[in-house]
Design an enzyme around this catalytic site. Structure first.
Site, PDB file in Angstrom:
ATOM      1  N   LYS A 198       0.847  -1.199   0.000  1.00 12.87           N
ATOM      2  CA  LYS A 198       0.000   0.000   0.000  1.00 12.87           C
ATOM      3  C   LYS A 198       0.882   1.248   0.000  1.00 12.87           C
ATOM      4  O   LYS A 198       1.920   1.268   0.675  1.00 12.87           O
ATOM      5  CB  LYS A 198      -0.888  -0.063   1.256  1.00 12.87           C
ATOM      6  CG  LYS A 198      -1.968   0.988   1.343  1.00 12.87           C
ATOM      7  CD  LYS A 198      -2.815   0.725   2.586  1.00 12.87           C
ATOM      8  CE  LYS A 198      -3.953   1.704   2.765  1.00 12.87           C
ATOM      9  NZ  LYS A 198      -4.785   1.409   3.942  1.00 12.87           N
ATOM     10  N   SER A 222      -9.564   1.195   3.256  1.00 14.49           N
ATOM     11  CA  SER A 222      -8.821   1.987   2.308  1.00 14.49           C
ATOM     12  C   SER A 222      -7.731   1.233   1.541  1.00 14.49           C
ATOM     13  O   SER A 222      -7.140   1.793   0.622  1.00 14.49           O
ATOM     14  CB  SER A 222      -8.170   3.154   3.051  1.00 14.49           C
ATOM     15  OG  SER A 222      -7.261   2.668   4.024  1.00 14.49           O
ATOM     16  N   SER A 263      -9.439  -1.177   7.436  1.00 17.21           N
ATOM     17  CA  SER A 263      -8.984  -0.971   6.054  1.00 17.21           C
ATOM     18  C   SER A 263      -8.340  -2.161   5.360  1.00 17.21           C
ATOM     19  O   SER A 263      -8.181  -2.127   4.145  1.00 17.21           O
ATOM     20  CB  SER A 263      -8.036   0.209   5.992  1.00 17.21           C
ATOM     21  OG  SER A 263      -8.793   1.385   5.898  1.00 17.21           O
TER      22      SER A 263
HETATM   23  N1  GLN Z   1     -12.724   3.785   7.410  1.00 12.63           N
HETATM   24  C1  GLN Z   1     -11.894   4.074   8.517  1.00 12.63           C
HETATM   25  C2  GLN Z   1     -11.411   5.492   8.484  1.00 12.63           C
HETATM   26  O1  GLN Z   1     -11.548   6.125   7.498  1.00 12.63           O
HETATM   27  C3  GLN Z   1     -10.757   3.095   8.593  1.00 12.63           C
HETATM   28  C4  GLN Z   1      -9.561   3.497   7.854  1.00 12.63           C
HETATM   29  C5  GLN Z   1      -8.405   2.557   8.003  1.00 12.63           C
HETATM   30  O2  GLN Z   1      -8.520   1.485   8.590  1.00 12.63           O
HETATM   31  N2  GLN Z   1      -7.284   3.000   7.500  1.00 12.63           N
HETATM   32  O3  GLN Z   1     -10.899   5.978   9.429  1.00 12.63           O
END
Ligand code: GLN
Length: 492
Positions: free
Chosen positions: A79, A157, A181
């Protein structure tokens, strides 16, 4: 070619021995696949040169030195919020669009030291803030299970990492998991996704979102591969003081685990509004499968689940507000041309560099941290976070304790891009992260396992959560589930 979406590490290594494949020919196939599937937008950067160089090293070890490493010739994606030396690392943001780190993240260097070959840096929501991989300056990542015009999100994400693995451009990938994510895109793309215990895998070189919840996550097509990757990256790291100091013991998958000794809890609070019939059905059917294997299944309660999303959101935004202060246009990243005063430079750099989601989280976080609000929001959220973690402690260690919890990962299969993006990021996350973010607040491990296809022909998954450092048990039970359900690999 279909094999690219189903090959296991073991099979690939066997093919190297039988000379049906070589590390360089396999890497070429994966790079080709990454290019053929470009419209999925899984990669921000396909690193073919690095992949080829890594493959040449592997080839030498496998055939000349005859001293193979555990990941020789195995293709990976990382990532793009993990630092990779001399390779652009953008966080999918204008702020870091031209940022080239001078050092490697520990997970990346451990993978390369184990023989892995880097195929590319994968797409994400800007600074990993999101649940869809729809907010990247490089455009959204598409779900590979649906090629129609009305396309579906990959989840996020770490959507780029999940799509790269599902579509056969690499064998495994690294994501990050702050509130789900890794598990969320794994669930929507039909791969396995692990959020390890907080501190088991080093965060060094992972550009922080929420330091007290971030963990590197692993995405793979099956439990055996995922375990091999975990065994290569886990363990203490002097470069990250939050890693668990205890020596990491290699995890073994035992095919004959006796499920009759395992107690599984079904948390009643995870039945929630908006959960689709398909998801409920998968949850029930996996419960039945485990019961048929003589698992002891019981209903348990995690009473603070209902406040979890709000608590997560406040703590997330407070840590974001503090983390993002480093992007000031002075040290690294974007520098706006407006530099009439220091304040002006900060403000214009941040408004040019960040999208609305990042800016609104900084804004909200700073509001919660104002002296007059600190106790009312931040401190209260911290106290509730403790109660959420205590709920888990009680079910895992109290009277009538269980070994693992079984819940859905997401509330539905992959939403249509147009439906998903009609909602604000906060609403998207509140829905998507319902089942995943409590594990981050408690620091416990959790895994998403694909189970079957929905009526829309899209992957549906379930989640297992366990007490701190219960990865070995969790992965063994996950393996058993995987064997029983026999989820199909993507036809390409
Ligand atoms: N959807 C969550 C956020 O936006 C989780 C994001 C993540 O795990 N990086 O904070």
């Amino acid at each position: 070619m279909n094999k690219l979406t189903s090959y296991t590490i073991k099979e690939i290594h066997k093919s190297f021995c039988d000379k049906l494949l070589t590390p360089t020919s396999f890497v070429d196939l994966c790079i080709q696949r990454a290019r053929q599937t470009k419209e999925l937008n899984a990669f921000i950067n396909i690193t073919n040169e690095e992949a080829e160089n890594h493959a040449i090293e592997s080839e030498k070890r496998v055939y000349v030195e005859k001293k193979s490493k555990p990941l020789d010739g195995i293709t990976i994606a990382i990532k793009d919020n993990f630092c990779t030396k001399n390779i652009q690392t953008t966080c999918a943001s204008n702020m870091l669009k031209n940022f080239v780190p001078t050092y490697d993240a520990t997970v990346y260097s451990r993978l390369i030291d184990s023989g892995a070959c880097l195929v590319g840096k994968s797409n994400l929501d800007e600074f990993a803030m999101g649940s869809g991989t729809v907010d990247s300056i490089f455009g959204p990542t598409r779900n590979p299970w649906c090629y129609s015009e009305d396309w579906r999100i990959s989840g996020g994400s770490s959507g780029g990492s999940a799509v790269a693995v599902a579509s056969g451009a690499c064998v495994a990938a690294i994501g990050s998991d702050t509130g789900g994510s890794t598990r969320n895109p794994a669930a929507l793309c039909g791969v396995v996704g692990l959020k390890p215990t907080y501190g088991l895998v080093s965060r060094y070189g992972l550009i922080p979102l929420v330091n007290s919840m971030d963990v590197p996550g692993i995405l793979a097509r099956n439990i055996d591969d995922l375990t091999i990757i975990l065994n290569c990256v886990a363990g203490p790291d002097i470069l990250d003081s939050t890693t668990i100091k205890k020596e990491f013991k290699t995890i073994k998958i035992n095919k004959d685990i006796d499920l009759s000794k395992i107690k599984i809890g079904i948390p009643s609070e995870y039945y929630c509004e908006g959960m689709s019939e398909d998801v409920l059905d998968v949850w029930r059917s996996v419960t039945d499968l485990l019961e048929n294997e003589k698992c002891q299944v019981s209903t348990v309660s995690l009473p603070h689940t209902s406040v979890s999303i709000a608590v997560y959101s406040i703590l997330n935004q407070c840590e974001v507000a503090s983390n993002m202060a480093r992007y000031d246009g002075l040290e690294y990243g974007l520098r706006a041309s407006e530099d009439y005063s220091t304040e002006e430079l900060y403000a214009s750099t941040r408004s040019e560099g960040f999208n609305n989601v990042v800016r609104s989280r900084i804004f909200a976080g700073n509001y919660f941290l104002l002296t007059r609000n600190y106790e009312k929001y931040f401190l209260k959220a911290l106290k509730l976070r403790r109660l959420i973690a205590d709920d888990f402690k009680k079910v895992f260690h109290g009277d009538n304790s269980v070994n693992l919890l079984l819940t859905p990962t997401t509330l539905s299969d992959a939403p249509l891009y147009k439906d998903f993006t009609s909602k604000h990021n906060r609403e998207q996350c509140a829905f998507q992260d319902y089942c995943t973010q409590p594990a981050n607040m408690a620091g416990i491990p959790a895994i998403s396992i694909p189970i079957r296809l929905s009526n829309n022909n899209l992957p549906l998954s379930i989640q297992l959560m366990g007490p701190m450092l219960s990865e070995e048990l969790m992965l063994n039970v996950a393996k058993k589930i995987e064997t029983m359900v026999n989820f199909p690999s993507l036809e390409v």
